[in-house]
Design an enzyme around this catalytic site. Structure first.
Site, PDB file in Angstrom:
ATOM      1  N   ASP A   1      -6.884   4.244  -4.752  1.00  0.00           N
ATOM      2  CA  ASP A   1      -7.587   4.147  -3.459  1.00  0.00           C
ATOM      3  C   ASP A   1      -8.184   5.537  -3.251  1.00  0.00           C
ATOM      4  OD1 ASP A   1      -7.966   2.347  -0.953  1.00  0.00           O
ATOM      5  OD2 ASP A   1      -7.256   4.190  -0.063  1.00  0.00           O
TER       6      ASP A   1
ATOM      7  N   LYS B   1       0.872  -1.185   0.000  1.00  0.00           N
ATOM      8  CA  LYS B   1       0.000   0.000   0.000  1.00  0.00           C
ATOM      9  C   LYS B   1       0.901   1.224   0.000  1.00  0.00           C
ATOM     10  CE  LYS B   1      -4.380   1.145   0.182  1.00  0.00           C
ATOM     11  NZ  LYS B   1      -5.574   0.449  -0.308  1.00  0.00           N
TER      12      LYS B   1
HETATM   13  P1  NDP Z   1     -12.847   7.786  -3.225  1.00  0.00           P
HETATM   14  O1  NDP Z   1     -11.757   8.774  -3.031  1.00  0.00           O
HETATM   15  O2  NDP Z   1     -13.387   7.554  -4.581  1.00  0.00           O
HETATM   16  O3  NDP Z   1     -14.074   8.135  -2.259  1.00  0.00           O
HETATM   17  C1  NDP Z   1     -13.921   8.220  -0.894  1.00  0.00           C
HETATM   18  C2  NDP Z   1     -15.227   8.649  -0.282  1.00  0.00           C
HETATM   19  O4  NDP Z   1     -15.137   8.533   1.136  1.00  0.00           O
HETATM   20  C3  NDP Z   1     -15.560  10.099  -0.567  1.00  0.00           C
HETATM   21  O5  NDP Z   1     -16.947  10.243  -0.611  1.00  0.00           O
HETATM   22  C4  NDP Z   1     -14.978  10.811   0.646  1.00  0.00           C
HETATM   23  O6  NDP Z   1     -15.569  12.058   0.935  1.00  0.00           O
HETATM   24  C5  NDP Z   1     -15.276   9.828   1.734  1.00  0.00           C
HETATM   25  N1  NDP Z   1     -14.289   9.987   2.818  1.00  0.00           N
HETATM   26  C6  NDP Z   1     -12.953   9.835   2.724  1.00  0.00           C
HETATM   27  N2  NDP Z   1     -12.365  10.105   3.904  1.00  0.00           N
HETATM   28  C7  NDP Z   1     -13.371  10.432   4.739  1.00  0.00           C
HETATM   29  C8  NDP Z   1     -13.415  10.806   6.096  1.00  0.00           C
HETATM   30  N3  NDP Z   1     -12.292  10.886   6.839  1.00  0.00           N
HETATM   31  N4  NDP Z   1     -14.642  11.051   6.635  1.00  0.00           N
HETATM   32  C9  NDP Z   1     -15.778  10.959   5.884  1.00  0.00           C
HETATM   33  N5  NDP Z   1     -15.783  10.610   4.597  1.00  0.00           N
HETATM   34  C10 NDP Z   1     -14.600  10.356   4.038  1.00  0.00           C
HETATM   35  O7  NDP Z   1     -12.286   6.409  -2.581  1.00  0.00           O
HETATM   36  P2  NDP Z   1     -12.784   4.920  -2.812  1.00  0.00           P
HETATM   37  O8  NDP Z   1     -14.243   4.890  -3.054  1.00  0.00           O
HETATM   38  O9  NDP Z   1     -11.866   4.303  -3.782  1.00  0.00           O
HETATM   39  O10 NDP Z   1     -12.449   4.262  -1.391  1.00  0.00           O
HETATM   40  C11 NDP Z   1     -13.394   4.204  -0.317  1.00  0.00           C
HETATM   41  C12 NDP Z   1     -12.976   3.130   0.672  1.00  0.00           C
HETATM   42  O11 NDP Z   1     -12.936   1.857  -0.019  1.00  0.00           O
HETATM   43  C13 NDP Z   1     -11.596   3.293   1.299  1.00  0.00           C
HETATM   44  O12 NDP Z   1     -11.615   2.759   2.611  1.00  0.00           O
HETATM   45  C14 NDP Z   1     -10.705   2.410   0.418  1.00  0.00           C
HETATM   46  O13 NDP Z   1      -9.533   2.007   1.094  1.00  0.00           O
HETATM   47  C15 NDP Z   1     -11.659   1.246   0.173  1.00  0.00           C
HETATM   48  N6  NDP Z   1     -11.346   0.417  -0.976  1.00  0.00           N
HETATM   49  C16 NDP Z   1     -11.264   0.950  -2.233  1.00  0.00           C
HETATM   50  C17 NDP Z   1     -10.987   0.134  -3.302  1.00  0.00           C
HETATM   51  C18 NDP Z   1     -11.004   0.632  -4.695  1.00  0.00           C
HETATM   52  O14 NDP Z   1     -10.949  -0.197  -5.618  1.00  0.00           O
HETATM   53  N7  NDP Z   1     -11.115   1.932  -4.947  1.00  0.00           N
HETATM   54  C19 NDP Z   1     -10.693  -1.302  -3.124  1.00  0.00           C
HETATM   55  C20 NDP Z   1     -10.895  -1.774  -1.766  1.00  0.00           C
HETATM   56  C21 NDP Z   1     -11.181  -0.924  -0.751  1.00  0.00           C
HETATM   57  P3  NDP Z   1     -14.736  13.414   0.694  1.00  0.00           P
HETATM   58  O15 NDP Z   1     -14.689  13.575  -0.786  1.00  0.00           O
HETATM   59  O16 NDP Z   1     -15.493  14.462   1.400  1.00  0.00           O
HETATM   60  O17 NDP Z   1     -13.357  13.191   1.296  1.00  0.00           O
END
Ligand code: NDP
Length: 445
Positions: A166, A126
């Site tokens: 991510d 990571k």
């Molecule tokens: P994105 O950046 O596309 O979206 C993240 C989302 O989560 C946004 O809506 C963001 O809101 C919100 N968010 C992030 N940090 C916070 C916080 N501290 N408090 C509240 N909301 C928050 O990321 P992904 O959708 O790719 O990832 C989401 C989760 O899924 C993560 O935990 C990631 O590790 C996990 N994941 C992702 C994978 C992938 O293929 N993309 C694979 C496996 C797991 P804002 O814009 O306001 O920050």
């Protein structure tokens, strides 16, 4: 708790001070696999638990870049190469101001088990940076990515370490990173996954994590002769994982009623249909706006600075970030009748929250199993790149579905306790065995 766990955790905390998320992730795994280890002492004798928590390599570096006003900024970049027993390091890059060493180590540690569960040959890693893409112009993001890759390129490669996206790293960032790698190394190779479809990307990769989480929930529900059809689903986040979770929930006849971002959540009782989801995709992926604009557009409720777990739902898909379901959130979910939680995000539930779910005996699918679809399709992207071919949507989707079914079967195999399936135990033991046996095969490395 056994003395062995206590003394193991004491050493972890002493050796990795301040890395609270890493401590949390290690504790969750070690607590659930210790009875298995005690029954199989070969792993303890070979010090596999001590080895598996120690990254093979940690790379930290300076990332200087210039904004549009010619002001210079300095961020910190990281890559944690955690475990390469069963394949090249594989895992995403996160760009978010909260990124630090402890968070990336927790994510890399989880990734080792997750990748093992996928059945594909991928080690765990990571990386990322404390850079915040929010509010930056495309040119600023590009200059940052180019500087980040200038250092990272020395450490990665298609047979060594293959990063992906991510939080904060989507198609745009992967494009800039890939472009810089290609320029520096003078080779066109599958060094990153999540690439654009014109240049080596796989169909279904953007959809994979969200779709996979819903397929996993469907498998869990099947064990109780139930399905997503007709279920009210609470989804958090509004990024990649959340968007495609909503899409698949709707496709399978469920109703997604919430989405969130770091500002708050929207509650749309009527359901987030295809048209509304298209608005969210444009809002988040193109305009890079805030989720509260959805409430204005579709005249529904918006709750500032709150998370969606007080809403009445049957199934919850936490898909934003770590520790977003506290003990009290978990209690609210159980009380309101939620019967299934499938984690799209990594470690979104605190340890206290997990205890509530397990005690209530609801279907609880931890992230390392439920969200493994993303990295699984990344693995399929690597295979397509090696063979210089591309599979159809149907082909990739059907492989994804079969992988999620296989992960579920592994969890059942190692997690069944009478009638109840403890998916935490199942995923941890199932993910551990393949990596640990391989480490034994490969000797003292
Ligand atoms: P994105 O950046 O596309 O979206 C993240 C989302 O989560 C946004 O809506 C963001 O809101 C919100 N968010 C992030 N940090 C916070 C916080 N501290 N408090 C509240 N909301 C928050 O990321 P992904 O959708 O790719 O990832 C989401 C989760 O899924 C993560 O935990 C990631 O590790 C996990 N994941 C992702 C994978 C992938 O293929 N993309 C694979 C496996 C797991 P804002 O814009 O306001 O920050």
């Amino acid at each position: 708790m056994s003395k062995r766990i206590e003394s193991f955790m004491k050493k972890i905390i002493e050796k990795n001070p301040g890395e609270t998320e890493f401590h949390q992730a290690v504790r969750e795994v070690i607590e659930s696999i210790m009875p298995f280890l005690e029954k199989n002492p070969k792993y303890l004798e070979a010090k596999i638990p001590e080895k598996i928590v120690e990254p093979e390599r940690v790379i930290m570096f300076r990332v200087p870049w210039m904004d549009d006003k010619a002001e210079i900024h300095v961020n910190r970049g990281y890559r944690i190469e955690m475990n390469s027993a069963i394949g090249p390091y594989k895992g995403g890059l996160r760009f978010h101001p909260t990124v630090n060493l402890g968070i990336l180590k927790f994510l890399a540690f989880e990734q080792v088990f997750k990748n093992s569960l996928t059945t594909l040959p991928m080690g765990g890693g990571k990386g990322g940076s404390d850079f915040d893409p929010k509010g930056k112009s495309d040119n600023e993001v590009m200059r940052f990515c180019q500087s980040f890759m200038t250092e990272l390129s020395r450490h990665i490669g298609p047979n060594t370490d293959v990063p992906a996206g991510d939080i904060g790293v989507g198609a745009r960032e992967i494009g800039y990173l890939f472009g810089q790698y290609k320029r520096l190394r003078n080779e066109f190779t599958g060094v990153l996954t999540g690439k654009g479809i014109n240049w080596g990307g796989s169909l279904i990769r953007p959809e994979a994590t969200g779709y996979g989480a819903v397929y996993f929930a469907e498998e869990m529900l099947k064990t109780r002769n139930d399905s997503i059809k007709g279920k009210i689903c609470a989804v958090s986040g509004s990024g990649n994982v959340a968007q495609y979770t909503v899409e698949k929930v709707t496709g399978l006849g469920g109703k997604a009623v919430t989405l969130s971002d770091s500002g708050g959540y929207i509650y749309d009782e009527k359901g987030i249909n295809e048209k509304k989801l298209a608005f969210v995709k444009e809002l988040k992926n193109v305009k890079r706006g805030r989720i509260k604009e959805y409430a204005k557009e579709f005249n529904c409720k918006y709750f500032e600075n709150q998370r969606p777990w007080a809403v009445k739902c049957d199934v919850a898909f936490p898909s934003a970030t770590q520790n977003e379901i506290s003990e009290s959130d978990a209690t609210k979910l159980v009380k309101s009748g939620c019967i299934c939680v499938a984690e799209g995000a990594n470690m979104p539930t605190t340890q206290e929250g997990i205890k509530i779910f397990l005690k209530a005996k609801i279907l609880y699918g931890p992230g390392k199993a439920a969200n493994a679809g993303g990295v699984a399709v990344s693995g399929l992207e690597m295979s397509q790149n090696s063979e210089r071919i591309s599979w159809t949507r149907e082909e990739v989707d059907s492989r994804l579905r079969n992988i999620m079914i296989a992960i579920h079967a592994t969890c059942v195999k190692y997690g069944k306790e009478g009638k109840y399936i403890d998916y935490v135990k199942g995923a941890n033991i199932g993910g551990f065995i393949k990596v640990a046996d391989t480490m034994l095969d490969q000797g003292l490395v």
